[in-house]
Write a protein that holds these residues in place. Sequence first.
Motif, mmCIF file in Angstrom:
data_model
loop_
_atom_site.group_PDB
_atom_site.id
_atom_site.type_symbol
_atom_site.label_atom_id
_atom_site.label_comp_id
_atom_site.label_asym_id
_atom_site.label_seq_id
_atom_site.Cartn_x
_atom_site.Cartn_y
_atom_site.Cartn_z
ATOM 1 N N THR A 160 6.985 -6.289 -3.436
ATOM 2 C CA THR A 160 6.651 -5.981 -2.044
ATOM 3 C C THR A 160 5.833 -7.075 -1.373
ATOM 4 O OG1 THR A 160 4.703 -4.721 -2.790
ATOM 5 C CG2 THR A 160 6.741 -3.491 -2.404
ATOM 6 N N PHE A 161 4.715 -7.445 -1.965
ATOM 7 C CA PHE A 161 3.836 -8.412 -1.299
ATOM 8 C C PHE A 161 4.244 -9.860 -1.563
ATOM 9 C CE2 PHE A 161 -0.068 -11.071 -1.566
ATOM 10 C CZ PHE A 161 -0.266 -11.187 -0.203
ATOM 11 N N CYS A 162 4.503 -10.193 -2.814
ATOM 12 C CA CYS A 162 4.807 -11.594 -3.152
ATOM 13 C C CYS A 162 6.015 -12.150 -2.402
ATOM 14 C CB CYS A 162 5.004 -11.731 -4.663
ATOM 15 S SG CYS A 162 3.459 -11.563 -5.588
ATOM 16 N N PRO A 163 7.082 -11.354 -2.148
ATOM 17 C CA PRO A 163 8.200 -11.913 -1.376
ATOM 18 C C PRO A 163 7.830 -12.368 0.036
ATOM 19 C CG PRO A 163 8.908 -9.959 -2.542
ATOM 20 C CD PRO A 163 7.423 -10.043 -2.706
ATOM 21 N N SER A 164 6.664 -11.914 0.548
ATOM 22 C CA SER A 164 6.279 -12.319 1.892
ATOM 23 C C SER A 164 6.094 -13.835 1.993
ATOM 24 C CB SER A 164 4.978 -11.626 2.312
ATOM 25 O OG SER A 164 3.898 -12.013 1.485
ATOM 26 N N PHE A 165 5.825 -14.488 0.867
ATOM 27 C CA PHE A 165 5.643 -15.938 0.898
ATOM 28 C C PHE A 165 6.962 -16.674 1.117
ATOM 29 C CE2 PHE A 165 1.891 -14.419 -1.383
ATOM 30 C CZ PHE A 165 0.892 -15.105 -0.715
ATOM 31 N N PHE A 166 8.080 -15.969 0.958
ATOM 32 C CA PHE A 166 9.372 -16.594 1.225
ATOM 33 C C PHE A 166 9.579 -16.842 2.718
ATOM 34 C CE2 PHE A 166 10.387 -14.818 -2.991
ATOM 35 C CZ PHE A 166 10.899 -15.960 -3.586
ATOM 36 N N PHE A 170 7.484 5.521 2.336
ATOM 37 C CA PHE A 170 6.930 6.647 3.091
ATOM 38 C C PHE A 170 7.661 7.948 2.747
ATOM 39 C CE2 PHE A 170 7.212 9.426 6.817
ATOM 40 C CZ PHE A 170 5.868 9.676 7.062
ATOM 41 N N LEU A 171 8.983 7.901 2.676
ATOM 42 C CA LEU A 171 9.766 9.098 2.361
ATOM 43 C C LEU A 171 9.462 9.594 0.947
ATOM 44 C CD1 LEU A 171 13.243 8.230 3.927
ATOM 45 C CD2 LEU A 171 11.564 9.888 4.748
ATOM 46 N N ILE A 172 9.335 8.681 -0.015
ATOM 47 C CA ILE A 172 9.009 9.079 -1.393
ATOM 48 C C ILE A 172 7.636 9.731 -1.456
ATOM 49 C CG2 ILE A 172 8.523 8.207 -3.708
ATOM 50 C CD1 ILE A 172 10.642 6.053 -3.228
ATOM 51 N N ALA A 173 6.656 9.113 -0.782
ATOM 52 C CA ALA A 173 5.307 9.690 -0.760
ATOM 53 C C ALA A 173 5.308 11.063 -0.101
ATOM 54 C CB ALA A 173 4.349 8.753 -0.030
ATOM 55 N N LEU A 174 6.072 11.218 0.969
ATOM 56 C CA LEU A 174 6.141 12.499 1.678
ATOM 57 C C LEU A 174 6.755 13.590 0.804
ATOM 58 C CD1 LEU A 174 5.822 14.121 4.310
ATOM 59 C CD2 LEU A 174 8.089 13.270 4.990
ATOM 60 N N ILE A 175 7.892 13.293 0.175
ATOM 61 C CA ILE A 175 8.566 14.283 -0.676
ATOM 62 C C ILE A 175 7.688 14.674 -1.861
ATOM 63 C CG2 ILE A 175 10.545 14.651 -2.208
ATOM 64 C CD1 ILE A 175 12.149 12.807 -0.306
ATOM 65 N N CYS A 176 7.096 13.687 -2.524
ATOM 66 C CA CYS A 176 6.251 13.976 -3.689
ATOM 67 C C CYS A 176 5.017 14.770 -3.299
ATOM 68 C CB CYS A 176 5.842 12.666 -4.363
ATOM 69 S SG CYS A 176 7.201 11.797 -5.164
ATOM 70 N N VAL A 190 0.836 -1.206 0.000
ATOM 71 C CA VAL A 190 0.000 0.000 0.000
ATOM 72 C C VAL A 190 0.866 1.249 0.000
ATOM 73 C CG1 VAL A 190 -1.638 1.340 1.379
ATOM 74 C CG2 VAL A 190 -1.977 -1.116 1.081
ATOM 75 N N ALA A 191 1.945 1.227 0.790
ATOM 76 C CA ALA A 191 2.842 2.382 0.858
ATOM 77 C C ALA A 191 3.480 2.662 -0.496
ATOM 78 C CB ALA A 191 3.915 2.141 1.918
ATOM 79 N N TRP A 192 3.915 1.617 -1.188
ATOM 80 C CA TRP A 192 4.574 1.820 -2.479
ATOM 81 C C TRP A 192 3.593 2.246 -3.569
ATOM 82 C CZ3 TRP A 192 9.337 2.734 -3.761
ATOM 83 C CH2 TRP A 192 10.371 2.351 -2.905
ATOM 84 N N ILE A 193 2.376 1.730 -3.532
ATOM 85 C CA ILE A 193 1.380 2.179 -4.517
ATOM 86 C C ILE A 193 1.049 3.652 -4.301
ATOM 87 C CG2 ILE A 193 -1.019 1.921 -5.262
ATOM 88 C CD1 ILE A 193 -0.780 -1.048 -4.805
ATOM 89 N N THR A 194 0.899 4.058 -3.042
ATOM 90 C CA THR A 194 0.652 5.464 -2.740
ATOM 91 C C THR A 194 1.829 6.330 -3.185
ATOM 92 O OG1 THR A 194 -0.641 4.785 -0.806
ATOM 93 C CG2 THR A 194 0.020 7.097 -0.931
#
Length: 386
Positions: free
Chosen positions: A186-192, A242-248, A145-149
């Motif tokens: 982001t999400f798919c690696p969680s299955f590792f 989070f930092l990318i979303a904040l700066i943008c 969610v953070a990266w999509i935002t």
Amino acid sequence: MYLHSIEENKTTCYPALDQMTDSPFPLREDHSKDSSMLTLASGILSDEQFYIILPFIIYTSQLINICAIIANSLVIAVFVKLGFSEPSNISLTALAICDFTLAVSLTWSNLCFLFTYHNVRLPFHGAKVTGLTGGDLWSFLSSTVAWITAFISFERCLCILVPLKVRRLITPRGTSVAMLIIILLTFCPSFFIYIRYTFVWEFNSYLNVTILNTIPVNSEFAILFEKIYLVICGVIQPLLAFLIALICTVLLVVQLRKISSWRLSVTSAKNQRVEPEENPAANSSVSGARISQKEERLVRKVVAIASIFIFSYIPTCIMLLCYVVLDEFNQFGVYRRLFIVSAYITSLGQPISGSANILIYYKMATKFRSVFRRLVRLDQQEQEKH
């Protein structure tokens, strides 16, 4: 964050669900730790306070999760009806799907906690199985969610700052590919995480039944992989997004102010019957600010979405930093009760953010509002009243 630890045979991140010591409520201080630290930790949050606060947070979380599930279901339905000819519809739909899945995973985790808290027997180890199937998935979905935002904010920044170069890339196909890449990274690696744990059936002497449990795979590779994986995917990724979303978002707010100033100068020039082009110095200061009103509305909508996300994600960022900096601030350390309560409190942020997005779309998007009203039959009800 519901992160597994390398340490074994200790209290899990769901203390009320833990059955490692054959009791559903085994949370006790680890007397192998320094006694002064244990005294300090007990003073911060006692057992009595812990078992009063935590269920209240869980019930609150469950209510918010239900609202998020309903809200994002409606958002997805509206965008499906609107179609995906607009790139922004694709990214916002992906965001709604992730918010929906995140709320479902939290709802599952909370239900298992409440069932065991009220002595409802479950056919599986509540803490460990729920952690793998709910808590950990939520943790990495929050990163998605953070990266999509962050992507949505970054895309709008580029569209305003360098519109001629970027708009050839911002197409429905390009946005779909970007969403797929974000999910894969982001999400798919969680299955590792299942490299480190495996499901087994074990006899539980407290319940006197055989239940589904998880056990760690104690190979050096699995342990090292888990350490690296949790730091990168569980801490670095969400903080960077989070930092990318904040700066943008800050850049978008600055640009919106330029746009408002430019429109005001144009209006003043028309009232004085002076062409705005006659003042080249003023025009050069707002170069790139002349965008259509439709584009401006979209930018304002993105700013609102990103702003709510940023404010709701700040507690999570603070907790992640504490998790990295403080050795005892984890589900196994001296401050584990404070960590668990903090984890549940910070988990409230993203369902709230996901629930609020539908209000932003309804307020700022005319097409969304029209389709939404038809979907829930609001227009028909108003016609019947008249």
